[in-house]
Design an enzyme around this catalytic site. Structure first.
Site, PDB file in Angstrom:
ATOM      1  N   LEU A  14     -84.633  23.579  30.217  1.00 15.66           N
ATOM      2  CA  LEU A  14     -85.332  23.363  28.773  1.00 15.66           C
ATOM      3  C   LEU A  14     -84.885  24.313  27.632  1.00 15.66           C
ATOM      4  O   LEU A  14     -85.559  25.083  27.211  1.00 15.66           O
ATOM      5  CB  LEU A  14     -86.758  22.952  28.725  1.00 15.66           C
ATOM      6  N   HIS A  15     -83.365  24.272  27.693  1.00 11.49           N
ATOM      7  CA  HIS A  15     -83.057  25.118  26.323  1.00 11.49           C
ATOM      8  C   HIS A  15     -83.294  24.239  25.244  1.00 11.49           C
ATOM      9  O   HIS A  15     -83.974  23.358  25.088  1.00 11.49           O
ATOM     10  CB  HIS A  15     -81.585  25.647  26.619  1.00 11.49           C
ATOM     11  N   LEU A  16     -82.801  24.998  24.004  1.00 15.77           N
ATOM     12  CA  LEU A  16     -83.219  24.472  22.420  1.00 15.77           C
ATOM     13  C   LEU A  16     -83.004  23.023  22.280  1.00 15.77           C
ATOM     14  O   LEU A  16     -83.900  22.520  21.944  1.00 15.77           O
ATOM     15  CB  LEU A  16     -82.286  24.911  21.503  1.00 15.77           C
TER      16      LEU A  16
END
Length: 87
Positions: A14-16
């Site tokens: 769950l990156h940006l």
């Protein structure tokens, strides 16, 4: 209150970008939407909270939805995670 566990399938976790998509989905609902990961609870409507959880590919999180549209919120978020959050 309803809850369900789901495994993150995104190769980069769950990156940006996927965190933003997750928050956008969560903000459509009036219910309080959180998820737990490694004894931490994150607000699914806050990008910083989602990023701060440091969720990686293959990690299992548990969504908890509480409110008038909790069933629909949980179903929508689980399907968004399973579809890869746009990736």
């Amino acid at each position: 209150m309803v809850s369900q566990k789901v495994v993150i399938k995104n190769p980069t976790g769950l990156h940006l970008r996927p965190a933003g998509i997750l928050c956008k989905e969560a903000m459509q609902f009036k219910s309080l939407i959180t998820f737990t990961f490694r004894d931490n609870t994150a607000n699914a409507k806050s990008v910083l909270s989602v990023l701060g959880a440091c969720v990686k590919c293959g990690d299992e999180i548990e969504f908890v939805c509480d409110g008038e549209d909790e069933e629909e919120a949980l179903k929508t978020l689980i399907s968004a995670i399973e579809s890869g959050l746009g990736e």
